[in-house]
Design an enzyme around this catalytic site. Structure first.
Site, PDB file in Angstrom:
ATOM      1  N   ARG A  60       0.819  -1.220   0.000  1.00 36.09           N
ATOM      2  CA  ARG A  60       0.000   0.000   0.000  1.00 36.09           C
ATOM      3  C   ARG A  60       0.850   1.266   0.000  1.00 36.09           C
ATOM      4  O   ARG A  60       0.389   2.333  -0.407  1.00 36.09           O
ATOM      5  CB  ARG A  60      -1.004  -0.036   1.158  1.00 36.09           C
ATOM      6  CG  ARG A  60      -2.145  -1.025   0.907  1.00 36.09           C
ATOM      7  CD  ARG A  60      -3.089  -1.097   2.090  1.00 36.09           C
ATOM      8  NE  ARG A  60      -2.419  -1.493   3.312  1.00 36.09           N
ATOM      9  CZ  ARG A  60      -2.158  -2.750   3.653  1.00 36.09           C
ATOM     10  NH1 ARG A  60      -2.535  -3.743   2.878  1.00 36.09           N
ATOM     11  NH2 ARG A  60      -1.531  -3.017   4.777  1.00 36.09           N
ATOM     12  N   GLU A  97       5.269 -11.021  14.486  1.00 34.85           N
ATOM     13  CA  GLU A  97       4.741 -11.579  15.731  1.00 34.85           C
ATOM     14  C   GLU A  97       5.314 -12.986  15.954  1.00 34.85           C
ATOM     15  O   GLU A  97       5.735 -13.338  17.042  1.00 34.85           O
ATOM     16  CB  GLU A  97       3.219 -11.624  15.615  1.00 34.85           C
ATOM     17  CG  GLU A  97       2.528 -11.548  16.938  1.00 34.85           C
ATOM     18  CD  GLU A  97       1.023 -11.439  16.747  1.00 34.85           C
ATOM     19  OE1 GLU A  97       0.580 -11.089  15.633  1.00 34.85           O
ATOM     20  OE2 GLU A  97       0.312 -11.724  17.710  1.00 34.85           O
TER      21      GLU A  97
HETATM   22  P1  AMP Z   1       4.719  -2.702  11.476  1.00 36.85           P
HETATM   23  O1  AMP Z   1       5.919  -3.293  10.817  1.00 36.85           O
HETATM   24  O2  AMP Z   1       4.261  -3.472  12.671  1.00 36.85           O
HETATM   25  O3  AMP Z   1       4.894  -1.216  11.787  1.00 36.85           O
HETATM   26  O4  AMP Z   1       3.517  -2.839  10.462  1.00 36.85           O
HETATM   27  C1  AMP Z   1       3.418  -1.970   9.414  1.00 36.85           C
HETATM   28  C2  AMP Z   1       3.006  -2.672   8.137  1.00 36.85           C
HETATM   29  O5  AMP Z   1       1.952  -3.609   8.348  1.00 36.85           O
HETATM   30  C3  AMP Z   1       2.488  -1.675   7.156  1.00 36.85           C
HETATM   31  O6  AMP Z   1       2.940  -2.042   5.867  1.00 36.85           O
HETATM   32  C4  AMP Z   1       0.988  -1.767   7.286  1.00 36.85           C
HETATM   33  O7  AMP Z   1       0.394  -1.670   6.030  1.00 36.85           O
HETATM   34  C5  AMP Z   1       0.709  -3.099   7.915  1.00 36.85           C
HETATM   35  N1  AMP Z   1      -0.162  -3.020   9.100  1.00 36.85           N
HETATM   36  C6  AMP Z   1       0.188  -3.329  10.373  1.00 36.85           C
HETATM   37  N2  AMP Z   1      -0.847  -3.223  11.201  1.00 36.85           N
HETATM   38  C7  AMP Z   1      -1.887  -2.799  10.453  1.00 36.85           C
HETATM   39  C8  AMP Z   1      -3.261  -2.475  10.734  1.00 36.85           C
HETATM   40  N3  AMP Z   1      -3.775  -2.574  11.972  1.00 36.85           N
HETATM   41  N4  AMP Z   1      -4.030  -2.070   9.724  1.00 36.85           N
HETATM   42  C9  AMP Z   1      -3.543  -1.976   8.470  1.00 36.85           C
HETATM   43  N5  AMP Z   1      -2.266  -2.266   8.137  1.00 36.85           N
HETATM   44  C10 AMP Z   1      -1.451  -2.674   9.116  1.00 36.85           C
END
Ligand code: AMP
Length: 172
Positions: A60, A97
């Site tokens: 995205r 996770e």
């Molecule tokens: P992180 O690495 O945990 O910061 O997760 C970020 C990535 O995961 C991004 O590319 C987001 O598009 C996706 N992502 C993580 N959590 C969500 C959420 N609750 N809603 C939508 N996209 C998420």
């Protein structure tokens, strides 16, 4: 007139797995005024940081990242999941996770000394963004900012990006 961007984010409970509330940006992307406002506000924040390139994370981050690059007069660099890019790549691992994943960019996508803006739709735990910072820095680029559409503050992604300039339009 300013658009209520938060009203254009759809909460999807239990996607992609139980307990996760997915922040769906598709209604924002589909609304011309909201899309323009989101891109314009991020571009206004980014412009004084004088980036040469916008790096977007799969998938995205490509949509608004491409629009942002165009508005800022920057080139665009795609960070992709392993095995998707056709040329020589560099990679950075990040924790999920359960287990690990990694992201890659083309080894010639960033020239040492170039200023890079890192963009994605959502900042959650910061793992993805941290991996993209590592990719930029492996190639000698300078990260001049990390703007997101959405920040899930309760997951403390900013802490993993300490020392970097983080910005978000909508906070939860
Ligand atoms: P992180 O690495 O945990 O910061 O997760 C970020 C990535 O995961 C991004 O590319 C987001 O598009 C996706 N992502 C993580 N959590 C969500 C959420 N609750 N809603 C939508 N996209 C998420």
């Amino acid at each position: 007139m300013s658009t209520d961007l938060a009203a254009k984010i759809r909460d999807v409970p239990d996607f992609p797995k139980p307990g996760i509330v997915f922040k769906d940006i598709m209604p924002l992307l589909a609304d011309p005024a909201a899309l323009k406002e989101a891109v314009d506000r991020i571009a206004d924040w980014a412009e004084p940081r004088r980036p040469d390139l916008v790096l977007g994370a799969e998938a995205r981050g490509y949509i608004t990242g491409g629009a942002l690059a165009c508005r800022l007069g920057c080139g665009f660099v795609a960070a992709r999941k392993p095995g998707k890019l056709p040329w020589r790549t560099v990679a950075a691992k990040y924790a999920l996770e359960y287990g690990f994943d990694s992201l890659e960019v083309h080894a010639d996508a960033i020239v040492a000394g170039q200023k890079v803006l890192i963009h994605d739709d959502v900042l959650a735990t910061g793992g993805t963004a941290k991996a993209t910072v590592e990719l930029v820095e492996q190639l000698g680029g300078e990260v001049v900012g990390l703007p997101f559409i959405i920040e899930l503050e309760f997951l403390n992604g900013r802490e993993r990006l300490e020392g970097y300039d983080v910005y978000s339009l909508i906070k939860y």
